[in-house]
Design an enzyme around this catalytic site. Structure first.
Site, mmCIF file in Angstrom:
data_model
loop_
_atom_site.group_PDB
_atom_site.id
_atom_site.type_symbol
_atom_site.label_atom_id
_atom_site.label_comp_id
_atom_site.label_asym_id
_atom_site.label_seq_id
_atom_site.Cartn_x
_atom_site.Cartn_y
_atom_site.Cartn_z
ATOM 1 N N GLU A 49 0.910 -1.249 -0.083
ATOM 2 C CA GLU A 49 -0.113 0.093 -0.026
ATOM 3 C C GLU A 49 0.951 1.298 0.163
ATOM 4 O OE1 GLU A 49 -2.094 -0.549 3.517
ATOM 5 O OE2 GLU A 49 -3.473 -1.747 2.765
ATOM 6 N N PRO A 50 1.635 1.569 -1.092
ATOM 7 C CA PRO A 50 2.576 2.667 -1.006
ATOM 8 C C PRO A 50 1.561 3.945 -1.419
ATOM 9 C CG PRO A 50 2.881 1.328 -2.927
ATOM 10 C CD PRO A 50 1.779 0.506 -2.310
ATOM 11 N N CYS B 163 -3.333 33.688 9.965
ATOM 12 C CA CYS B 163 -3.242 34.353 11.111
ATOM 13 C C CYS B 163 -2.916 33.747 12.315
ATOM 14 C CB CYS B 163 -4.539 35.140 11.560
ATOM 15 S SG CYS B 163 -4.659 36.609 10.414
ATOM 16 N N GLU B 164 -1.818 33.379 12.394
ATOM 17 C CA GLU B 164 -1.128 32.331 13.290
ATOM 18 C C GLU B 164 0.393 32.184 13.244
ATOM 19 O OE1 GLU B 164 -3.558 29.044 13.713
ATOM 20 O OE2 GLU B 164 -1.980 27.686 14.531
HETATM 21 N N1 LLP Z 1 -1.522 1.846 4.667
HETATM 22 C C1 LLP Z 1 -2.001 2.257 5.708
HETATM 23 C C2 LLP Z 1 -3.044 1.380 6.541
HETATM 24 C C3 LLP Z 1 -1.578 3.387 6.289
HETATM 25 O O1 LLP Z 1 -2.012 3.657 7.563
HETATM 26 C C4 LLP Z 1 -0.693 4.387 5.594
HETATM 27 C C5 LLP Z 1 -0.358 5.460 5.996
HETATM 28 C C6 LLP Z 1 -0.349 3.958 4.334
HETATM 29 C C7 LLP Z 1 -0.866 2.676 3.828
HETATM 30 C C8 LLP Z 1 0.598 4.538 3.239
HETATM 31 O O2 LLP Z 1 1.697 4.973 4.016
HETATM 32 P P1 LLP Z 1 2.888 5.744 3.024
HETATM 33 O O3 LLP Z 1 3.286 4.973 2.032
HETATM 34 O O4 LLP Z 1 2.138 6.976 2.618
HETATM 35 O O5 LLP Z 1 3.850 6.124 4.157
HETATM 36 N N2 LLP Z 1 -0.205 12.610 7.313
HETATM 37 C C9 LLP Z 1 1.175 12.018 7.588
HETATM 38 C C10 LLP Z 1 1.182 10.456 6.992
HETATM 39 C C11 LLP Z 1 0.222 9.644 7.425
HETATM 40 C C12 LLP Z 1 0.293 8.294 7.140
HETATM 41 C C13 LLP Z 1 -0.783 7.485 7.820
HETATM 42 N N3 LLP Z 1 -0.953 6.230 7.023
HETATM 43 C C14 LLP Z 1 2.332 12.809 7.005
HETATM 44 O O6 LLP Z 1 2.142 13.656 6.449
HETATM 45 O O7 LLP Z 1 3.392 12.274 7.005
#
Ligand code: LLP
Length: 441
Positions: free
Chosen positions: A294-295, A365-366
């Site tokens: 799940e990238p 505004c922060e």
């Molecule tokens: N699968 C699941 C169950 C997840 O919770 C996530 C990310 C992914 C896949 C994808 O992960 P990735 O390949 O994108 O690292 N908002 C945060 C990132 C939160 C990620 C949450 N879950 C940020 O801006 O760094």
């Protein structure tokens, strides 16, 4: 420079992305503006898919974690690359379905899926739901019963491996709002619970060990632990899992503290994982499971940049120089939330040497509304175009209308061709859902 480099500086000294001059992009579309390079996105989707095809005889599916960047166009791209998607809300699911994404390749996540979200998923025949609580298993089973359907499910488990960028830790008991721990027995309990639900078909297990990870071994270790658990469930509950979903988390380059990976490096991550799964299956006497990845970040992160126009400049002698731009935490909340570090440059004078350290501030505004702190830049002037790199993941998707600012539009670049994939908001959009009750008029 490597084959994933979507960025270059052209003869005019302007930054280019995917063959499009950023100065021309700004003339055409204005700022603030998210820009995505389509080829970069496709190359990333392909490297994962091709590695599964080549190294694992196609016995798996890449599912793009669309929380990183969700809009109709990205689901169209994923569909045309023949990969799956992961969605985590009714909104993401609805967007994917509206874009014509094939339901059987949709995987639905979330630690507290709403009844309405589960119903939307079942009514649209989505492929797989990842179960994250006892309550959800019960709700989903009931929803399926009413409709006389059987839903494929995975269970989210915590293998006790947590990755933190360049390192990982193994924990005995996982403190997380997500999933079920192997170590405290709840993963086994939910397995036995789901197996008794006549309208749920349990296929296997999912885990996600973190995000922005560069440590190959952490994915390997997590997969091995999940497979040990599969073997245990075979013996204890006579349940043969046929699927392992290893989540997302592959890291990307944000600034010069991060490695800049090539496509082949991502293939290597996956090869190491596949190799471990194959040998573990042999040792445990299990069939090689169907592999889901799940990238999210690694598919869209480096493919995107944000362009801003420099406005007010404030030099506080001996303390800090602030360069304010026409965006801010409403289009990129990641510094405010995580103190994330970004690389910035002047897109219209990209060849010039950096002569000062500045802090890039937004227009909210922060005081915490900053994009990057103490970054090197040539002497900027009002009207310059500032580019912030690697903003393709978790920027638009976490944007807001804070201070009733517009969420910027997004443009897709393909070999120099440019078009909107998310159009600009208008003041009408801002007030669209507002109601003044009669008595207040
Ligand atoms: N699968 C699941 C169950 C997840 O919770 C996530 C990310 C992914 C896949 C994808 O992960 P990735 O390949 O994108 O690292 N908002 C945060 C990132 C939160 C990620 C949450 N879950 C940020 O801006 O760094």
């Amino acid at each position: 420079m490597n084959e994933r480099d979507t960025l270059k500086i052209n003869a005019k000294g302007h930054l280019e992305i995917g063959g499009a001059d950023t100065v021309e992009l700004v003339e055409k579309f204005g700022t603030p503006l998210y820009v995505f390079d389509e080829l970069h996105i496709r190359n990333m989707m392909r490297v994962y898919k091709e590695t599964i095809d080549k190294e694992y005889c196609g016995n798996g599916l890449v599912t793009y974690a669309s929380k990183a960047f969700s809009c109709k166009a990205i689901y169209s791209i994923a569909r045309s690359e023949n990969i799956g998607i992961d969605v985590v809300s009714g909104g993401e699911l609805y967007t994917a379905i509206s874009a014509g994404f094939p339901a059987d390749k949709i995987y639905m996540h979330g630690n507290n899926k709403l009844v309405s979200e589960l119903e939307l998923a079942v009514d649209n025949n989505i492929g797989t739901v990842i179960i994250d609580s006892f309550r959800e298993a019960e709700l989903l089973d009931n929803i399926c019963k009413k409709r006389s359907v059987v839903q494929n499910v995975l269970i989210r488990i915590n293998p006790g491996v947590e990755a933190h960028t360049h390192a990982f830790v193994q924990t005995a008991r996982t403190d997380s709002k997500f999933g079920f721990s192997i170590s405290d027995g709840t993963a086994e309990e939910i397995t036995s619970y789901v197996l008794k639900k006549s309208n749920l078909r349990l296929r296997g297990y999912h885990c996600h060990i973190g995000s922005q990870i560069f440590e190959k071994q952490s994915f390997v270790l997590a997969a091995e632990k999940v497979m040990d658990f599969m073997a245990l469930m075979k013996v204890k509950l006579d349940f043969t899992a046929d699927t392992i979903d290893i989540g997302g988390g592959f890291g990307i380059w944000y600034n010069n503290e991060d490695p800049k990976l090539k496509l082949s490096d991502y293939a290597e991550y996956l090869k190491a994982l596949i190799c471990a799964i194959k040998s573990k299956a042999k040792v445990l006497g299990l069939n090689e499971p169907f592999l889901i990845l799940e990238p999210g970040r690694s598919i869209v992160g480096e493919a995107g940049i944000t362009l801003y126009t420099v406005g007010a400049i404030k030099d506080i002698a001996g303390i800090k120089k602030y360069i304010a731009v026409d965006g801010g935490m409403f289009d990129n909340p990641r510094y405010a939330l995580y103190q994330s570090k970004y690389y910035a440059l002047l897109a219209n004078r990209a060849n010039e040497d950096c002569t000062e350290k500045v802090t890039i501030a937004g227009k909210c505004c922060e005081s915490g509304d900053l994009i990057a702190v103490d970054v090197p830049l040539p002497k900027a002037e009002s009207g310059d175009i500032l580019a912030v790199l690697s903003t393709g993941a978790y920027n638009y998707s976490m944007a807001s209308n804070y201070n009733r600012n517009f969420i910027p539009p997004a443009v897709l670049v393909n070999a120099g061709e440019t078009e909107y994939i998310i159009k600009p908001q208008t003041f009408e959009d801002i007030v669209r859902n507002d109601i003044i009750p009669e008595r207040l008029k």
